[in-house]
Design a protein around this motif. Sequence first.
Motif, short mmCIF file in Angstrom:
data_model
loop_
_atom_site.label_atom_id
_atom_site.label_comp_id
_atom_site.label_asym_id
_atom_site.label_seq_id
_atom_site.Cartn_x
_atom_site.Cartn_y
_atom_site.Cartn_z
N GLY A 139 0.73 -1.70 -0.13
CA GLY A 139 -0.44 -0.01 0.31
C GLY A 139 1.10 1.57 0.35
N LEU A 140 2.00 1.23 -0.94
CA LEU A 140 2.75 2.32 -0.83
C LEU A 140 3.18 2.76 -1.87
CD1 LEU A 140 5.24 0.76 2.16
CD2 LEU A 140 4.08 2.86 2.04
N GLY A 141 2.56 2.57 -2.75
CA GLY A 141 2.49 3.04 -4.51
C GLY A 141 3.59 2.05 -5.06
N GLU A 142 3.47 2.35 -6.59
CA GLU A 142 3.99 1.06 -7.24
C GLU A 142 5.64 1.11 -7.16
OE1 GLU A 142 5.25 0.58 -12.17
OE2 GLU A 142 3.77 2.13 -11.21
N PRO A 143 5.57 0.03 -6.62
CA PRO A 143 7.37 -0.80 -6.12
C PRO A 143 8.03 -0.65 -7.74
CG PRO A 143 6.01 -2.01 -5.67
CD PRO A 143 4.97 -1.97 -6.77
N ILE A 144 9.10 -0.31 -7.42
CA ILE A 144 10.30 -0.43 -8.93
C ILE A 144 11.40 -1.82 -8.57
CG2 ILE A 144 10.46 1.67 -9.22
CD1 ILE A 144 12.97 2.54 -7.81
N ALA A 145 12.47 -1.97 -9.09
CA ALA A 145 13.15 -2.86 -9.80
C ALA A 145 14.49 -2.72 -9.67
CB ALA A 145 12.79 -4.57 -10.20
N ILE A 146 15.33 -2.90 -9.03
CA ILE A 146 17.26 -2.13 -8.82
C ILE A 146 17.51 -3.64 -8.74
CG2 ILE A 146 16.50 0.59 -8.23
CD1 ILE A 146 17.68 -0.35 -5.09
N SER A 147 18.39 -3.16 -8.63
CA SER A 147 20.05 -3.92 -8.16
C SER A 147 21.07 -2.95 -7.94
CB SER A 147 20.70 -5.52 -9.67
OG SER A 147 21.62 -5.48 -8.98
N ALA A 148 21.56 -3.06 -6.65
CA ALA A 148 22.70 -1.89 -6.02
C ALA A 148 23.65 -2.33 -6.15
CB ALA A 148 22.06 -1.66 -4.29
N GLU A 149 23.98 -4.20 -6.56
CA GLU A 149 25.38 -4.50 -6.55
C GLU A 149 25.42 -4.37 -8.69
OE1 GLU A 149 27.58 -8.57 -6.76
OE2 GLU A 149 25.48 -8.77 -5.64
N HIS A 150 24.68 -4.37 -9.25
CA HIS A 150 25.17 -4.13 -10.68
C HIS A 150 24.28 -2.89 -11.50
CE1 HIS A 150 25.86 -8.44 -10.34
NE2 HIS A 150 25.16 -8.80 -9.80
N GLY A 151 23.64 -1.86 -10.26
CA GLY A 151 23.75 -0.82 -10.82
C GLY A 151 22.67 -0.70 -11.83
N GLU A 152 21.54 -1.82 -11.58
CA GLU A 152 20.26 -1.80 -12.36
C GLU A 152 18.55 -1.04 -11.96
OE1 GLU A 152 18.80 -5.86 -13.85
OE2 GLU A 152 20.89 -6.36 -14.24
N GLY A 153 17.94 -0.11 -12.26
CA GLY A 153 17.02 0.57 -12.20
C GLY A 153 17.81 1.77 -12.10
N VAL A 154 18.02 1.98 -12.79
CA VAL A 154 19.41 3.53 -12.10
C VAL A 154 18.11 4.50 -12.24
CG1 VAL A 154 20.63 5.31 -13.09
CG2 VAL A 154 21.65 3.21 -12.05
N VAL A 155 17.42 4.73 -13.95
CA VAL A 155 16.72 5.11 -14.39
C VAL A 155 15.05 5.16 -13.39
CG1 VAL A 155 15.06 5.83 -16.43
CG2 VAL A 155 17.25 5.45 -16.33
N ASP A 156 14.17 4.55 -13.03
CA ASP A 156 12.92 4.19 -12.22
C ASP A 156 13.85 4.73 -11.14
OD1 ASP A 156 11.32 2.72 -14.32
OD2 ASP A 156 12.71 0.88 -13.91
N LEU A 157 14.96 4.59 -10.52
CA LEU A 157 15.24 4.99 -9.37
C LEU A 157 15.33 6.34 -9.32
CD1 LEU A 157 15.53 4.64 -5.80
CD2 LEU A 157 17.77 4.34 -6.91
N PHE A 158 15.73 7.56 -10.78
CA PHE A 158 15.98 8.72 -11.05
C PHE A 158 14.71 9.27 -11.27
CE2 PHE A 158 15.16 11.81 -13.19
CZ PHE A 158 16.51 12.97 -13.40
N GLU A 159 13.81 8.47 -11.96
CA GLU A 159 12.62 8.85 -12.20
C GLU A 159 11.82 9.24 -10.64
OE1 GLU A 159 10.99 6.51 -15.13
OE2 GLU A 159 10.39 7.90 -16.69
N SER A 160 11.67 8.01 -9.51
CA SER A 160 10.72 8.27 -8.35
C SER A 160 11.39 9.26 -7.41
CB SER A 160 11.00 6.88 -7.94
OG SER A 160 10.93 5.59 -8.47
N LEU A 161 12.80 9.94 -7.33
CA LEU A 161 13.21 10.25 -6.29
C LEU A 161 13.30 12.02 -6.69
CD1 LEU A 161 16.74 8.76 -5.22
CD2 LEU A 161 14.38 8.41 -4.39
N ARG A 162 13.22 11.63 -8.24
CA ARG A 162 13.33 12.89 -8.44
C ARG A 162 12.16 14.51 -8.49
NH1 ARG A 162 10.54 15.37 -13.62
NH2 ARG A 162 11.67 17.63 -13.92
#
Length: 452
Positions: A139-162
Motif C-alpha cells: 500500500g505504498l505505491g508502485e514499487p520499482i525494481a533495482i539491483s544495487a550491486e549491478h547498478g540496474e534500475g537507475v532510471v526508475d530510481l531517478f524518476e521516483s526520487l526526482r
Amino acid sequence: MPRLPTVAIVGRPNVGKSTLFNRLVGKKIALVDDRPGVTRDRREGEAKLLGLEFRVMDTAGYEDEDPHTLPGRMRQQTEAAVREADVALFLIDGREGLTPLDEEIARWLRAGETPVIVAANKAEGNAGESGRLEAFSLGLGEPIAISAEHGEGVVDLFESLRPFVERDDDEVEEELDEEDPARPLKLAIVGRPNAGKSTLVNKMLGEERMITGPEAGITRDSITLDWEWQGRPVRLVDTAGLRKRAKIEDKLEKLSGADTRRSIEHAEVVVLLLDATRGLEAQDLRIADLVVEEGRALIIALNKWDVAEHASSLFNGVKAALEEGLSQLKNVPVLAISAKTGKAVDDVLKVAFELRESWSRRISTGELNRWFEQAVDANPPPAPSGRRIKLRYITQVKTRPPTFVVFGTRVDQLPDSYRRYLLNSMRRDLKLAPVPMRLSFRAPKNPYDKGR
C-alpha cells in the motif's frame, strides 16, 4: 550553502541498504557483508544520480526489538532518520519476496508523514520481478525494481526520487555562482603554426610577453598567463601550433600537439585563430571539430585582416565552409581581427565572456519542460512499425557544456534527425548561444517489453 534534500534508506537487515548507499555516494564507505546487522549507526554521504544531488542516509536494519536492547536502539536511530528525511527509500529483497517484518515496517512507514518509495532490490535481470509485484500489497505505491550491486534500475530510481529531491533552481544557481567575478575565464588560443597566436596574446596583454617571428613553430609549450580584461580575470593559454599528423615528424612537436589538446580540454572557451591570407583549410576544421567534441565554446578569429585580399568574399566563404564542415554546431561566431594592429581584439574577449555565460547556464526545470511539451506537440516523434515513441520529460543534468536527458519509452528508436530537431529548437526558443550541447535519451526498464 543550501541544504541538500535527504533520502533515508530503510529496510530489514541484509536487503542491500549499504550496497545501495555505496553506489549512490560513489565509494565504499559503508561496510557490506552477508551477515545481518553490520550497520548500526546512521551513516550519511553526498549522492549523485543522473544529475540529482542529495544527501543519503544508510540506516541500521529495522528490527522489532525492545527499545532498551541494542537492536531496539538501532531501530530508534532509523526512525529518527526517517523523520528528518525528505523521502524514505524502503528496500525489500526482490528475490526473497515479502516477509512479516517487511509488512511491519510498511505499517510503520504508512503511519508517518515522510513520503515513501518502495524498491525491490537484488532484481538483476528479472530475478526480483515476483517480489516487486508482491510489494504492491504494502500500500505504498508502485514499487520499482533495482539491483544495487549491478547498478540496474537507475532510471526508475531517478524518476521516483526526482519529485522529492530536485532542488529549487534559485538554490542551484546560488550554489553554482557562475557569475562569481573572482572566477577567471579559461581561454585557450589554438590554430595552425604561424597564424599569429603569440602576436594576439601580446596585443591582449599589452606587452611583448611571447616570442614572435616569421618562423613557424616558435612556441613549443602551452604558456598559461593570468591577467585582467576590463577588470575581469582571464587565464590565457597560448598554445603550440597544431599541424596535420602526417607532417609531425619531430618528437618535440608531437609533444607540443598533445599539450595543445590538453589545453583545449581544460579551457572554457577556445579561440581558433586562422590566417586570413590563407583562408580556411581542412586542418582548421579538424581543430574546430576537436574543440566541439571536447564540449568547449568556440570562436573563429580571422587574423591578419589588415592585409587580407578580397576580404568580403573570404569572410563569407569561411562562414559557408564552417556551416558545411562543422554541422554539429551552427552559427559559430566568426570575427575579423588583426593581432598586429589590435583591430577587434576586444571583441574576441567580449564574445568569449558571453559564450561562457551560455555554456554555464542552467535552465529552470519548469521553463525547460514547458518548451519541451511545445516542441513535442509541434513535431511529435515518429511511430516506427506503428508503435508510438512516448517522450515524458526532460531534465538538465549538468552545465559546462549544457547537458540534458530526455526520458521516454522506445527512445532507442528515435532517429538522429529528431535529436537534432530538439537541439535546434532548444537553442532557438531558449535563446542559447552557439555553444556545444549534449542530449541523450533514457528509458525505464520494462521486463515485459520484449521488443526492446
